[in-house]
Design a protein around this motif. Structure first.
Motif, PDB file in Angstrom:
ATOM      1  N   VAL A   1      -1.655  -1.120  -4.065  1.00  0.00           N
ATOM      2  CA  VAL A   1      -2.970  -0.539  -3.774  1.00  0.00           C
ATOM      3  C   VAL A   1      -2.670   0.840  -3.175  1.00  0.00           C
ATOM      4  O   VAL A   1      -2.355   0.958  -1.988  1.00  0.00           O
ATOM      5  N   TRP A   2      -2.713   1.847  -4.034  1.00  0.00           N
ATOM      6  CA  TRP A   2      -2.260   3.177  -3.606  1.00  0.00           C
ATOM      7  C   TRP A   2      -3.165   3.756  -2.533  1.00  0.00           C
ATOM      8  O   TRP A   2      -4.388   3.631  -2.588  1.00  0.00           O
ATOM      9  N   ARG A   3      -2.555   4.416  -1.569  1.00  0.00           N
ATOM     10  CA  ARG A   3      -3.308   5.123  -0.534  1.00  0.00           C
ATOM     11  C   ARG A   3      -3.959   6.367  -1.125  1.00  0.00           C
ATOM     12  O   ARG A   3      -3.511   6.863  -2.166  1.00  0.00           O
ATOM     13  N   ASP A   4      -4.955   6.885  -0.421  1.00  0.00           N
ATOM     14  CA  ASP A   4      -5.604   8.119  -0.832  1.00  0.00           C
ATOM     15  C   ASP A   4      -4.532   9.221  -0.971  1.00  0.00           C
ATOM     16  O   ASP A   4      -3.700   9.401  -0.080  1.00  0.00           O
ATOM     17  N   ALA A   5      -4.582   9.939  -2.083  1.00  0.00           N
ATOM     18  CA  ALA A   5      -3.520  10.904  -2.384  1.00  0.00           C
ATOM     19  C   ALA A   5      -3.471  12.043  -1.376  1.00  0.00           C
ATOM     20  O   ALA A   5      -2.422  12.660  -1.172  1.00  0.00           O
ATOM     21  N   ASP A   6      -4.587  12.308  -0.714  1.00  0.00           N
ATOM     22  CA  ASP A   6      -4.640  13.448   0.213  1.00  0.00           C
ATOM     23  C   ASP A   6      -4.459  13.013   1.674  1.00  0.00           C
ATOM     24  O   ASP A   6      -3.679  13.599   2.417  1.00  0.00           O
ATOM     25  N   THR A   7      -5.170  11.959   2.077  1.00  0.00           N
ATOM     26  CA  THR A   7      -5.153  11.557   3.498  1.00  0.00           C
ATOM     27  C   THR A   7      -4.203  10.399   3.780  1.00  0.00           C
ATOM     28  O   THR A   7      -3.892  10.120   4.931  1.00  0.00           O
ATOM     29  N   PHE A   8      -3.791   9.697   2.740  1.00  0.00           N
ATOM     30  CA  PHE A   8      -2.978   8.476   2.840  1.00  0.00           C
ATOM     31  C   PHE A   8      -3.739   7.308   3.467  1.00  0.00           C
ATOM     32  O   PHE A   8      -3.134   6.321   3.899  1.00  0.00           O
TER      33      PHE A   8
ATOM     34  N   CYS B   1       0.837  -1.199   0.000  1.00  0.00           N
ATOM     35  CA  CYS B   1       0.000   0.000   0.000  1.00  0.00           C
ATOM     36  C   CYS B   1       0.878   1.257   0.000  1.00  0.00           C
ATOM     37  O   CYS B   1       1.005   1.932   1.027  1.00  0.00           O
ATOM     38  N   PRO B   2       1.477   1.576  -1.143  1.00  0.00           N
ATOM     39  CA  PRO B   2       2.335   2.755  -1.167  1.00  0.00           C
ATOM     40  C   PRO B   2       1.528   4.048  -1.082  1.00  0.00           C
ATOM     41  O   PRO B   2       0.348   4.038  -1.440  1.00  0.00           O
ATOM     42  N   PRO B   3       2.139   5.169  -0.633  1.00  0.00           N
ATOM     43  CA  PRO B   3       3.533   5.258  -0.215  1.00  0.00           C
ATOM     44  C   PRO B   3       3.776   4.501   1.093  1.00  0.00           C
ATOM     45  O   PRO B   3       3.125   4.780   2.099  1.00  0.00           O
ATOM     46  N   ASP B   4       4.728   3.562   1.044  1.00  0.00           N
ATOM     47  CA  ASP B   4       5.132   2.836   2.244  1.00  0.00           C
ATOM     48  C   ASP B   4       6.634   2.582   2.141  1.00  0.00           C
ATOM     49  O   ASP B   4       7.318   3.241   1.352  1.00  0.00           O
ATOM     50  N   PHE B   5       7.141   1.635   2.908  1.00  0.00           N
ATOM     51  CA  PHE B   5       8.582   1.385   2.946  1.00  0.00           C
ATOM     52  C   PHE B   5       9.028   0.855   1.574  1.00  0.00           C
ATOM     53  O   PHE B   5       8.587  -0.223   1.161  1.00  0.00           O
TER      54      PHE B   5
ATOM     55  N   LEU C   1       5.553  13.299   8.825  1.00  0.00           N
ATOM     56  CA  LEU C   1       5.621  13.651   7.402  1.00  0.00           C
ATOM     57  C   LEU C   1       5.009  15.037   7.211  1.00  0.00           C
ATOM     58  O   LEU C   1       3.913  15.298   7.718  1.00  0.00           O
ATOM     59  N   VAL C   2       5.732  15.901   6.517  1.00  0.00           N
ATOM     60  CA  VAL C   2       5.223  17.254   6.272  1.00  0.00           C
ATOM     61  C   VAL C   2       5.295  17.565   4.777  1.00  0.00           C
ATOM     62  O   VAL C   2       6.054  16.935   4.039  1.00  0.00           O
ATOM     63  N   ARG C   3       4.480  18.512   4.369  1.00  0.00           N
ATOM     64  CA  ARG C   3       4.549  19.003   2.974  1.00  0.00           C
ATOM     65  C   ARG C   3       4.803  20.496   3.024  1.00  0.00           C
ATOM     66  O   ARG C   3       4.101  21.229   3.746  1.00  0.00           O
ATOM     67  N   VAL C   4       5.817  20.926   2.295  1.00  0.00           N
ATOM     68  CA  VAL C   4       6.134  22.361   2.226  1.00  0.00           C
ATOM     69  C   VAL C   4       6.386  22.727   0.767  1.00  0.00           C
ATOM     70  O   VAL C   4       6.819  21.878  -0.020  1.00  0.00           O
ATOM     71  N   PRO C   5       6.120  23.957   0.387  1.00  0.00           N
ATOM     72  CA  PRO C   5       6.418  24.342  -0.990  1.00  0.00           C
ATOM     73  C   PRO C   5       7.914  24.189  -1.261  1.00  0.00           C
ATOM     74  O   PRO C   5       8.732  24.543  -0.423  1.00  0.00           O
ATOM     75  N   ASP C   6       8.247  23.645  -2.428  1.00  0.00           N
ATOM     76  CA  ASP C   6       9.644  23.496  -2.839  1.00  0.00           C
ATOM     77  C   ASP C   6      10.471  22.710  -1.797  1.00  0.00           C
ATOM     78  O   ASP C   6      11.523  23.161  -1.319  1.00  0.00           O
ATOM     79  N   ALA C   7       9.984  21.531  -1.466  1.00  0.00           N
ATOM     80  CA  ALA C   7      10.565  20.752  -0.362  1.00  0.00           C
ATOM     81  C   ALA C   7      12.050  20.431  -0.562  1.00  0.00           C
ATOM     82  O   ALA C   7      12.831  20.470   0.387  1.00  0.00           O
TER      83      ALA C   7
ATOM     84  N   PRO D   1       6.851   8.788  -5.737  1.00  0.00           N
ATOM     85  CA  PRO D   1       5.463   8.826  -6.190  1.00  0.00           C
ATOM     86  C   PRO D   1       4.498   8.998  -5.017  1.00  0.00           C
ATOM     87  O   PRO D   1       4.639   8.327  -3.989  1.00  0.00           O
ATOM     88  N   GLY D   2       3.555   9.918  -5.161  1.00  0.00           N
ATOM     89  CA  GLY D   2       2.550  10.146  -4.125  1.00  0.00           C
ATOM     90  C   GLY D   2       3.008  11.053  -3.002  1.00  0.00           C
ATOM     91  O   GLY D   2       2.233  11.339  -2.091  1.00  0.00           O
ATOM     92  N   LEU D   3       4.261  11.483  -3.031  1.00  0.00           N
ATOM     93  CA  LEU D   3       4.792  12.266  -1.901  1.00  0.00           C
ATOM     94  C   LEU D   3       5.374  13.609  -2.358  1.00  0.00           C
ATOM     95  O   LEU D   3       6.350  14.100  -1.782  1.00  0.00           O
ATOM     96  N   THR D   4       4.754  14.182  -3.355  1.00  0.00           N
ATOM     97  CA  THR D   4       5.231  15.462  -3.874  1.00  0.00           C
ATOM     98  C   THR D   4       5.441  16.473  -2.749  1.00  0.00           C
ATOM     99  O   THR D   4       4.561  16.659  -1.902  1.00  0.00           O
ATOM    100  N   ASP D   5       6.607  17.091  -2.733  1.00  0.00           N
ATOM    101  CA  ASP D   5       6.948  18.142  -1.761  1.00  0.00           C
ATOM    102  C   ASP D   5       6.878  17.680  -0.307  1.00  0.00           C
ATOM    103  O   ASP D   5       6.642  18.487   0.600  1.00  0.00           O
TER     104      ASP D   5
END
Ligand code: PMP
Length: 360
Positions: A130-137, A109-113, A301-307, A329-333
């Motif tokens: 089986v991809w996790r929800d793109a927003d909530t994971f 279930c990516p994103p995972d290890f 896990l955090v998301r910031v502009p221009d990580a 994949p799935g972990l933009t920024d």
């Protein structure tokens, strides 16, 4: 001229590169989900005593029976239900080596290890994502159960790296009840989650359930390379038959026994990391433009502009290392921040606040 190995290397292994966590020496290293706290003196002393009294001229016990006994006692199971390895990594590889191969797929279930997919591919085990929800994971439980019905094995990570969330016990129950696959629950970080989060006690009644644990995180022994699996004795026997016989050396066995025996002394360290995680999360919440996901592990896990740039500036201007997942994949920024000591966390928050000034 270097040798061209394209036609010589096993086809499943073409394209793999050496593992590179992009480590740069920094004053504050919050990049690898290690335990950055000092070992309590009583644990350090027990380890030192074990090390000095361990002869190096003899081969290790290939089955590491004394260590298995200590681990079995920790979990209230028999020795035959425990298998040790050179880190959880070796056990993952051996599981896919033993139970994978063409036509026997692994569901993840990516994103995972990311090593699940890497090791499985090396073992020629097809990987179904089986991809996790793109927003909530969040995991799509129905999709995971459906995908596992014709798979050899499913792996769920609880808490998950890098998203930090626990797997719903009801989903593990469904995987066991509604499929015939082996179900691997990776609990590398479970000591940082609330009491009762582990499913290790289920193994006795569920022979297809396997629980992976490690001494690399809560036990602060990432450098030792010692992980273990709790599973049905038939699974342990098969793994014992195919493993590298001496992969857990005499020093690792002696150290692990000492540390696990002194585990009560590590409890305050784990409690402090959990408290620091909550404090760090509150402080991160004050930084404009930063999104974070709730975590039950020793990282956030955090998301910031221009990580990527933020990670580089943290490293180069503040000597703080965090893990950049912005390419994954799935972990933009996204950046993954290990929860450190109070001082380390304060320094990280101060630096991030400075870098994020002016972000909306
Ligand atoms: N599982 C997960 C989810 C991990 O994050 C890691 C290490 N990063 C491992 C297993 C393996 O850990 P080790 O080999 O150090 O025991």
């Amino acid at each position: 001229m270097s040798l061209d190995l394209t036609d010589r290397v096993r086809p499943a292994l073409v394209g793999f590169e050496p593992y590179d966590p992009a480590f740069t020496p920094c004053e504050v290293n919050l990049s690898a989900n290690e335990n950055t706290h000092e070992l309590p003196p009583v644990v350090r002393e027990a380890i030192n005593a074990a090390l000095v009294s361990t002869p190096l001229n003899r081969y290790p016990d290939p089955l590491a029976n004394d260590l298995r006994d200590v681990l079995a006692a920790r979990h209230g199971v028999e020795r035959g239900s425990v298998m040790v390895g050179n880190g959880g990594d070796e056990i993952l590889f051996n599981l896919f080596f033993a139970f994978g191969g063409a036509g026997r797929s692994l569901v993840t279930c990516p994103p995972d290890f990311s090593e699940y997919a890497n090791f499985a591919t090396m073992c020629e085990m097809p990987v179904k994502c089986v991809w996790r929800d793109a927003d909530t994971f969040a995991i799509d439980a129905d999709a995971l159960v459906e995908a596992t019905k014709d798979a050899a094995m499913a792996v769920v990570t609880s808490p998950n790296n890098p998203t930090g969330d626990l797997v719903d016990h009801a989903l593990i129950r469904r995987l066991l009840d509604e499929t015939n696959a082996l179900v691997l629950v990776d609990e590398a970080y479970v000591e940082f989650a609330p009491e009762g989060s582990s499913v290790v006690s289920w193994v006795a009644d569920n022979p297809r359930l396997m629980v992976l644990r490690t001494l690399s995180k809560a036990f602060a022994l990432a450098g030792l390379r010692c992980g273990y699996l709790v599973a049905d004795p038939s699974i342990i026997d098969k793994l014992s038959a195919i493993r590298q016989i001496y992969s857990v050396d005499v020093l690792a066995q002696a150290t692990a026994i000492a540390a696990v025996n002194e585990r009560e002394a590590l409890r305050p360290v784990v409690d402090d990391i959990k408290a620091e995680r909550e404090r760090l999360s509150l402080l991160l919440g004050n930084i404009p433009g930063l999104r974070q996901w709730p975590s039950e592990a020793n990282f956030i896990l955090v998301r910031v502009p221009d990580a990527s740039r933020v990670r580089q500036l943290l490293r180069d201007e503040f000597s703080i290392l965090v893990r950049d997942f912005s390419y994954a994949p799935g972990l933009t920024d996204c950046l993954r921040i290990t929860v450190g000591t109070r001082q380390e966390n304060d320094r990280l928050v101060e630096a991030l606040t400075e870098l994020m000034k002016g972000e909306a």
